[in-house]
Design a protein around this motif. Sequence first.
Motif, mmCIF file in Angstrom:
data_model
loop_
_atom_site.group_PDB
_atom_site.id
_atom_site.type_symbol
_atom_site.label_atom_id
_atom_site.label_comp_id
_atom_site.label_asym_id
_atom_site.label_seq_id
_atom_site.Cartn_x
_atom_site.Cartn_y
_atom_site.Cartn_z
ATOM 1 N N THR B 30 20.412 11.169 79.803
ATOM 2 C CA THR B 30 20.975 11.308 81.152
ATOM 3 C C THR B 30 21.877 10.117 81.477
ATOM 4 N N ALA B 31 21.419 8.914 81.137
ATOM 5 C CA ALA B 31 22.211 7.716 81.431
ATOM 6 C C ALA B 31 23.525 7.732 80.649
ATOM 7 N N LEU B 32 23.496 8.222 79.404
ATOM 8 C CA LEU B 32 24.730 8.306 78.616
ATOM 9 C C LEU B 32 25.691 9.334 79.220
ATOM 10 N N ARG B 33 25.137 10.449 79.712
ATOM 11 C CA ARG B 33 25.983 11.476 80.336
ATOM 12 C C ARG B 33 26.632 10.940 81.609
ATOM 13 N N LEU B 34 25.829 10.260 82.441
ATOM 14 C CA LEU B 34 26.368 9.670 83.667
ATOM 15 C C LEU B 34 27.413 8.615 83.308
ATOM 16 N N GLY B 35 27.136 7.861 82.242
ATOM 17 C CA GLY B 35 28.078 6.837 81.790
ATOM 18 C C GLY B 35 29.395 7.455 81.344
ATOM 19 N N LEU B 36 29.311 8.587 80.650
ATOM 20 C CA LEU B 36 30.514 9.284 80.186
ATOM 21 C C LEU B 36 31.361 9.722 81.385
ATOM 22 N N ALA B 37 30.694 10.211 82.418
ATOM 23 C CA ALA B 37 31.425 10.664 83.612
ATOM 24 C C ALA B 37 32.083 9.492 84.332
ATOM 25 N N PHE B 242 34.533 -1.680 72.566
ATOM 26 C CA PHE B 242 35.934 -1.272 72.511
ATOM 27 C C PHE B 242 36.609 -1.369 73.887
ATOM 28 N N GLY B 243 35.913 -1.923 74.877
ATOM 29 C CA GLY B 243 36.472 -2.085 76.212
ATOM 30 C C GLY B 243 36.053 -0.974 77.137
ATOM 31 N N GLY B 244 35.779 -1.337 78.407
ATOM 32 C CA GLY B 244 35.390 -0.333 79.394
ATOM 33 C C GLY B 244 34.303 -0.843 80.297
ATOM 34 N N ARG B 245 33.761 0.060 81.087
ATOM 35 C CA ARG B 245 32.769 -0.289 82.108
ATOM 36 C C ARG B 245 31.332 -0.225 81.590
#
Lengths: 181, 281
Positions: B30-37, B242-245
């Motif tokens: 779930t956390a990975l899915r929210l992170g993707l969004a 690789f950079g990002g939030r």
Amino acid sequence: MRVEAPISNEVAAGLRAGDAVWIHGIIYVARDAAHKRLVDALGRGEALPFDPLGAVIYYMGPSPAKPGQPIGSAGPTTSYRMDPYTPTLLAQGVKGLIGKGSRSEVVKKALCEHQAVYFAAVGGAAALIAKTVQESEIIAYPDLGAEAVLRLKVAGFPAIVVNDAQGGDLYEAARKEWARK
Amino acid sequence: MREIACAEISQTVARLCQEANYYLGEDVVTALRLGLAAEESPLGREVLKQLLDNAEIAGSEQVPLCQDTGLTVLFLDLGQDIHIVDGDLGEALAEGVRRGYGEGYLRKSLVWPPIFGRKNTQDNTPPVVHTEVVPGDRLTITVLPKGAGSENMSRLFMLTPSDGVAGVKRAVLKAVDEAGPNPCPPIIVGVGIGGTAEHVGYLAKRALLREIGRPSADPRLAELEAELLAEIRDLGIGPAGFGGRMTALAVHVEMAPCHIASLPVGVNIQCHSARHKTAVL
């Protein structure tokens, strides 16, 4: 873009930090204990167990293969532990390294000097990466178990160029681009 | 006095070793899915997609999520009214690990001795075992296979009381900043505050067992966790570095009383392959 391994001088020189690549061909697996043995062998004047010219070395120790699989899960390990050995291998003609995480300044300088490239694969994407491995064979140091040197045939192995032969560094550039202060 | 046989303990540990390594927890997915969004970086999104695909493959084919199937850390909450019978508890736990890793095609990643000629122990034993004796007659066993990429980036800081909250935050951010891309971000940051040099490491590790997304029950710690998570995400490291939030999925902080002269801070970094499974006997 598609990259054939072993890697030619022209291709290695042309890759840039941040490029997404899919590697096809033959790559060699070696990690901590194998690196020590490879460099010790060179020190004794012996040949490496693979042809270093254009070779790609993958820092990895797979999980055991299930029956019918060419290899178990097969993601990258952290690269900095191999830093002390890397310049020696680059001097032998190795053109590509695959792992994850930052390299030392000495390694980055050696990449420029020898016109070679450091790629990162996604750490922990080990079941996915294993799908791109078609054949696996132990070619040296079987006594090291998960740390033995392997020859892999890969098709579409996904990686990103982190350090290129011109001094480009994706990790540093990404931090500059995305840090919020 | 309730009796539990060693054979049952071994069997449970073996099963948990395999389940932890094959099936990523729903909270992590779930956390990975929210992170993707929420991820703004294109390369970062690509990494998160690969990780979700990887979890899918590992679960459906019952293969390890990561080739580093870890040093096996076991947490035992042992009810004081339990009598362990038909064997030695320590050997029963080791046998569970031996069988779980052997039959489950998991990598054997332990060497002994750590210096003087490191030799693989061949069966991933011995596990690291943390036992707490608790009231009651139940035995709760949690298996946490810990990979070295993230464990190597963990830190101990022996701060002084005047360092305070600001010092704790500086320490946590320093650990995450210096770890950079190495520990396989997005990470989960386990933080221990208080206790002693060895206890704070245990607190930090135990903090990793909390469900991702559930803040501390202590509102002061919940606020500290949220502040730390925001500041970690501002570092810009991003998925796989690789950079990002999405540098971290969560920060979990646990506290314990400490000496008047001390302020120990432990930071245990967990990669996105945040694997742990629990059974209650």
